[in-house]
Scaffold this active site. Structure first.
Site, PDB file in Angstrom:
ATOM      1  NE  ARG A  35      -4.357  -1.427   1.771  1.00 26.45           N
ATOM      2  CZ  ARG A  35      -5.282  -1.724   2.664  1.00 26.45           C
ATOM      3  NH1 ARG A  35      -5.120  -1.370   3.919  1.00 26.45           N
ATOM      4  NH2 ARG A  35      -6.361  -2.367   2.292  1.00 26.45           N
ATOM      5  CE  LYS A 192     -10.255 -10.274   7.080  1.00 24.63           C
ATOM      6  NZ  LYS A 192      -9.387  -9.390   6.285  1.00 24.63           N
ATOM      7  N   GLY A 340      -6.248  -8.119   1.228  1.00 26.25           N
ATOM      8  CA  GLY A 340      -5.009  -8.182   1.999  1.00 26.25           C
ATOM      9  C   GLY A 340      -4.317  -9.542   1.971  1.00 26.25           C
TER      10      GLY A 340
HETATM   11  C1  3PG Z   1      -8.578  -1.764   4.771  1.00 27.14           C
HETATM   12  O1  3PG Z   1      -7.603  -2.269   5.345  1.00 27.14           O
HETATM   13  O2  3PG Z   1      -9.416  -2.440   4.140  1.00 27.14           O
HETATM   14  C2  3PG Z   1      -8.699  -0.265   4.774  1.00 27.14           C
HETATM   15  O3  3PG Z   1      -7.538   0.357   5.222  1.00 27.14           O
HETATM   16  C3  3PG Z   1      -9.894   0.183   5.574  1.00 27.14           C
HETATM   17  O4  3PG Z   1      -9.713  -0.168   6.922  1.00 27.14           O
HETATM   18  P1  3PG Z   1     -10.981  -0.397   7.858  1.00 27.14           P
HETATM   19  O5  3PG Z   1     -11.658  -1.656   7.427  1.00 27.14           O
HETATM   20  O6  3PG Z   1     -10.432  -0.466   9.260  1.00 27.14           O
HETATM   21  O7  3PG Z   1     -11.889   0.791   7.658  1.00 27.14           O
END
Ligand code: 3PG
Length: 384
Positions: A35, A192, A340
Site C-alpha cells: 500500500r 472472512k 489483503g
Molecule cells: C482496509 O484495510 O481495508 C482499509 O484500510 C480500511 O480499513 P478499515 O476496514 O479499518 O476501515
C-alpha cells in the site's frame, strides 16, 4: 473524477489522503509495504511539481480520542522518509494548521485518533479542509468509508480531486466490470466468509465460472457433506443455500487436503469432499480440483481473484493458492487481484509484477465489485 493531473498544484498546500494502513507484526515492523509503494506515484508527482505536501492516513482501528503508540504512524513516517529520500515529519498536533519551514513533507498522526473521524464530524471535516488549498483523495482502500478525512472534507475543501492511485484503481476495476474480455473466470476464497456472499452472487452473474475455495467453499460444501472441523460460517447457511440454488456456474472443490492439525508438520491426506472425518479440517483444495481449476484458468481472457483458497501461510496447505498464482501469471488473461491476504500470497510467490493489476482495496474492492460505486467516488464525481 477530476485528476490531480488537471490542476495547477505548484506551491499549493496539498492534503493527500492515502491509505497507509499496512500490516504490522507484533514488534511493529511493516510486513507488507504494497500500500505504501502504490501510494508513492501521487506523492512523487506532487514533489516534482513543488507542491507543499501533507499526507493523512489511518492505521488499524484505535479508539478515537485516545493516543495509542501501537497505532502511531511513526514507523510509516520513517519508512516514507527512507523510500522517498525526502524529509518526512510526523505531525502529532495539526488540527490548527501546519507551518512549512523548508520543503518537508508532513505526515499527520493517525486520523482515527481524532474524535469524530469515523462519524464524519462536520467540525473535524472543516478542520482538515482548512489545512490545505487542495484535497487529494488517493485512499482507494478507504473509499467505502464515509469518514471525515475521506468524505466529509470534500464538502469543505476549496478544491478536491482524485490522486493517481485512486484513478488507476477505478480504471482497472471498471475494465473488469464494464469492458472485460471473455471468458471471465473469478476466484473467491479466504477466511472472512460472511463478507464474501454478496460479491460471490455478483461475480456469478458477471463471470463464466466462479471458482470457490477457503471458508466460503466449506460453508457451501457443508450443505451436502460432513466437513468435520473445517472453518465455515453456520450463520450463513440460508445464504449458502440461495447461492447453490441460483449460481449454477460455481465450481466447488471435489477433493481437498485435510488434516487434524494446522502446522507445517501435520500429517496430510487428499480426500474427496464426501469422505471427511469428524476430526479433520479442510485446509487446501485437492489434486483433482487443482486440475479442474488449471483447465478453467487456461481458457480465461479475464481473471479476478479475491481470497486465498487454502492456508497458504503453511507450506503443507499452499499448493492450491500456488497453482492459481502460477496459472494466472502463465495465462494471457487480464488479471486483477485484490484483498489483503491475497496480496500477501502474491508477495510470497514473488508474483507482484506479473499480475496485470493489483488492487490495494480489501473491503473497498469487494464493495466496488458488488455495487459498482463507492460513496467517496460518487461525491468526487459530483463535484468535478
Ligand atoms: C482496509 O484495510 O481495508 C482499509 O484500510 C480500511 O480499513 P478499515 O476496514 O479499518 O476501515
Amino acid at each position: 473524477m477530476l485528476s490531480i493531473l488537471n490542476l495547477d498544484i505548484s506551491n499549493k498546500i496539498l492534503l493527500i489522503r492515502s491509505d497507509l494502513n499496512v500490516p504490522l507484526d507484533i514488534k511493529g515492523n511493516i510486513t507488507s509495504d504494497i500500500r505504501i509503494r502504490l501510494s508513492l506515484p501521487t506523492i512523487k508527482y506532487a514533489l516534482e511539481k513543488k507542491a507543499k505536501i501533507i499526507i493523512a492516513s489511518h492505521l488499524g482501528r484505535p479508539t478515537e480520542g485516545i493516543y495509542n503508540p501501537l497505532f502511531s504512524l511513526k514507523k510509516i513516517a520513517i519508512y516514507l522518509e527512507k523510500i522517498l529520500k525526502h524529509k518526512v515529519i510526523l505531525k502529532k498536533k495539526y488540527l490548527n494548521g501546519c507551518n512549512f519551514e523548508k520543503n518537508e513533507i508532513f505526515l499527520l498522526e493517525n486520523v482515527r485518533f481524532n474524535i469524530g473521524e469515523k462519524s464524519n464530524s462536520k467540525k473535524l471535516s472543516k478542520q482538515y479542509a482548512s489545512l490545505c488549498d487542495i484535497f487529494v483523495m488517493d485512499a482507494f482502500a478507504t473509499s467505502h468509508r464515509m469518514h471525515s478525512s475521506t468524505y466529509g472534507i470534500i464538502n469543505f475543501a476549496k478544491q478536491s480531486c482524485a490522486g493517481l492511485l485512486l484513478i488507476n484503481e477505478i480504471k482497472n476495476l471498471n475494465k473488469f466490470l464494464k469492458n472485460p474480455e471473455k471468458p471471465i473466470i473469478s476466484i473467491v476464497g479466504g477466511s472472512k466468509i460472511s463478507t464474501k456472499f454478496n460479491v460471490l452472487k455478483k461475480l456469478s452473474k458477471l463471470s463464466h465460472k466462479v471458482i470457490v475455495g477457503g471458508g466460503i467453499a466449506n460453508t457451501l460444501l457443508s450443505l451436502n457433506n460432513d466437513i468435520g472441523h473445517s472453518l465455515y460460517e453456520p450463520n450463513s447457511i440460508l445464504l449458502a443455500q440461495e447461492i447453490i440454488k441460483k449460481c449454477k456456474n460455481i465450481i466447488l472443490p471435489i477433493d481437498c487436503i485435510v488434516s487434524t492439525s494446522v502446522t507445517n508438520n501435520s500429517l496430510i491426506k487428499n480426500k474427496n469432499v464426501n469422505n471427511i472425518l469428524k476430526n479433520e479440517k479442510i485446509l487446501d483444495i485437492g489434486y483433482k480440483t487443482i486440475n479442474i481449476i488449471k483447465c478453467e484458468l487456461q481458457k480465461a481472457k479475464t481473471i479476478l481473484w479475491n481470497g486465498p483458497i487454502g492456508v497458504f501461510e503453511l507450506k503443507n496447505f499452499r499448493k492450491g493458492t500456488e497453482i492459481i498464482i502460477k496459472a494466472i501469471i502463465h495465462s494471457n488473461a487480464f488479471s486483477i487481484v485484490g484483498g489483503g491476504d491475497t496480496l500477501a500470497a502474491v508477495e510470497l510467490f514473488n508474483a507482484f509484477n506479473q499480475i496485470s493489476y493489483i488492487s490495494t482495496g480489501g473491503g473497498a474492492f469487494l464493495k466496488y465489485i458488488e455495487e459498482n460505486k463507492l460513496p467517496v467516488i460518487s461525491i468526487l464525481e459530483n463535484i468535478s
